[in-house]
Design a protein around this motif. Structure first.
Motif, short mmCIF file in Angstrom:
data_model
loop_
_atom_site.label_atom_id
_atom_site.label_comp_id
_atom_site.label_asym_id
_atom_site.label_seq_id
_atom_site.Cartn_x
_atom_site.Cartn_y
_atom_site.Cartn_z
N MET A 1 41.09 53.74 34.24
CA MET A 1 40.13 53.21 35.21
C MET A 1 39.48 51.95 34.67
O MET A 1 38.93 51.95 33.58
CB MET A 1 39.07 54.28 35.47
CG MET A 1 38.15 53.98 36.61
SD MET A 1 38.95 54.04 38.22
CE MET A 1 39.00 55.81 38.51
N ILE A 3 36.55 49.18 34.81
CA ILE A 3 35.20 48.96 35.33
C ILE A 3 35.01 47.46 35.52
O ILE A 3 35.16 46.68 34.58
CB ILE A 3 34.15 49.52 34.36
CG1 ILE A 3 34.36 51.02 34.14
CG2 ILE A 3 32.75 49.26 34.91
CD1 ILE A 3 34.16 51.87 35.36
N ASP A 14 34.32 50.85 39.86
CA ASP A 14 35.65 50.97 39.31
C ASP A 14 36.62 50.13 40.14
O ASP A 14 36.27 49.59 41.18
CB ASP A 14 36.07 52.43 39.18
CG ASP A 14 36.45 53.05 40.50
OD1 ASP A 14 37.41 52.56 41.12
OD2 ASP A 14 35.80 54.01 40.92
N GLU A 15 37.83 50.02 39.67
CA GLU A 15 38.76 49.07 40.27
C GLU A 15 39.07 49.36 41.74
O GLU A 15 39.49 48.46 42.46
CB GLU A 15 40.06 49.07 39.47
CG GLU A 15 40.81 50.39 39.58
CD GLU A 15 41.93 50.52 38.57
OE1 GLU A 15 41.66 51.03 37.48
OE2 GLU A 15 43.04 50.12 38.86
N THR A 16 38.85 50.58 42.19
CA THR A 16 39.16 50.89 43.58
C THR A 16 38.18 50.22 44.55
O THR A 16 38.46 50.12 45.73
CB THR A 16 39.16 52.41 43.84
OG1 THR A 16 37.89 52.92 43.43
CG2 THR A 16 40.26 53.09 43.09
N SER B 131 32.38 56.30 43.51
CA SER B 131 32.39 56.11 42.06
C SER B 131 31.10 55.49 41.55
O SER B 131 31.01 55.09 40.41
CB SER B 131 33.57 55.21 41.67
OG SER B 131 33.39 53.94 42.25
#
Lengths: 123, 203
Positions: A1, A3, A14-16, B131
């Motif tokens: 993951m 950041i 996070d990258e999503t 997240s």
């Protein structure tokens, strides 16, 4: 993951929450007069990309946040984000200096240009 | 001829009583999408004249004046909230004031559905789908943040803290999905401990 930190809105996520946008600092050749651009230059602009081991400079978008594009410096070995900076800006000086290979060659004249000029300085 | 009637995406949906949080749809809110250059003094002044508030320029913040609120979405975009009945009037006033200024204002009242979450577990339930570190002091009352929530795009507005009141804006077509997500994940027995050892639900 991964950041990622957005330099525009300051959001960290996070990258999503972000979107990868390919290599940074690609300049379109001779936009004034396209007829003068050689096939080789046009090919390089369209297809040739760097694939460094180490520092890489890329574009990201704060996809689910403020929606703005920005630049990021990522280490392709450790996947660590070293810095993010504005879409119209150059990377922090120390990272331009730390770049290797093709990136170092790319940043060389930019570093030279940014050096304080001593010409015309009266003693 | 029958009269056209407003029907929101979640009309007739009621949350079961055994959820750890209270959820309901806010149906009486109008929304205006306002874009312009925050560095343009004329634009900011014109917006203030109409809305009565300074558009927030600090990232992820909001401002309120009376029944009008402005949520920061990006450096050049704000979501203006007002009572649904006032939307047209406010939009017309905005357009008039901004006529000569490079900007736009559009009524997007039906673009998003607002789900209001209330209760002390609101943040921990929301954490199951995103997240962000919602327990950090960054997410104080007034914070606005667009995020990826349960794989969809959403906008989170922290209305107040202790007790927590959170507004979650999702695009209308995802309203049903988001609602069902809360029904599936908002039950008391599924409450999670964000850090440390997980509580074991009684069987």
């Amino acid at each position: 993951m991964l950041i990622v930190h957005c330099p525009v809105c300051g959001a960290e996520g996070d990258e999503t929450d972000f979107h990868y946008g390919g290599e940074a600092h690609i300049r379109r050749p001779a936009t004034q007069d396209p007829t003068t651009v050689s096939d080789a230059a046009q090919r390089d602009y369209l297809f040739m990309r760097r694939n460094p081991k180490g520092l890489h400079f890329e574009r990201w978008r704060c996809d689910r946040g403020c929606g703005k594009w920005f630049h990021a410096v990522r280490d392709t070995v450790t996947m660590d984000f070293k810095a993010t900076y504005g879409i119209t800006e150059l990377p922090p000086r120390e990272l331009m200096e730390a770049a290797s290979g093709e990136w170092a060659a790319f940043f060389k004249d930019k570093l030279d240009a940014a050096k304080p000029s001593r010409k015309g300085k009266s003693s | 001829m029958s009269e056209a009637q407003l029907e929101t995406a979640l009309t007739g949906r009621e949350a079961p009583g055994d959820l750890a949080i209270e959820i309901r749809e806010l149906t009486t809110r109008g929304m205006i999408d306002l874009r312009g250059d925050a560095g343009d003094g004329k634009f900011m002044a014109a917006a203030k004249d109409v809305l009565g508030l300074d558009l927030p320029t600090a990232p992820r913040t909001s401002a309120a004046w009376g029944e009008v609120q402005a949520l920061w979405l990006s450096p050049d975009q704000w979501l203006i909230l007002c009572p649904r009945a006032r939307t047209e009037e406010l939009l017309a006033a905005l357009r008039q004031a901004l006529a000569q200024i490079h900007s736009f204002a559009v009524d997007v009242s039906d673009m998003r559905t607002i789900i209001r979450l209330e209760g002390h577990a609101a943040r921990s339930v929301l954490l199951k789908g995103c997240s962000l570190d919602l327990l950090s002091p960054d997410y104080a009352a007034g914070t606005v943040r667009r995020l990826r929530f349960a794989e969809i795009a959403a906008l989170l507005h922290i209305v107040s803290e202790r007790p927590d009141v959170l507004d979650l804006y999702v695009f209308r077509s995802y309203a049903d999905y988001a609602w069902e997500w809360f029904l599936a994940n908002g039950r008391a027995v599924a409450a999670i401990q964000p850090f440390g050892q997980q509580a074991v639900p009684a069987v």
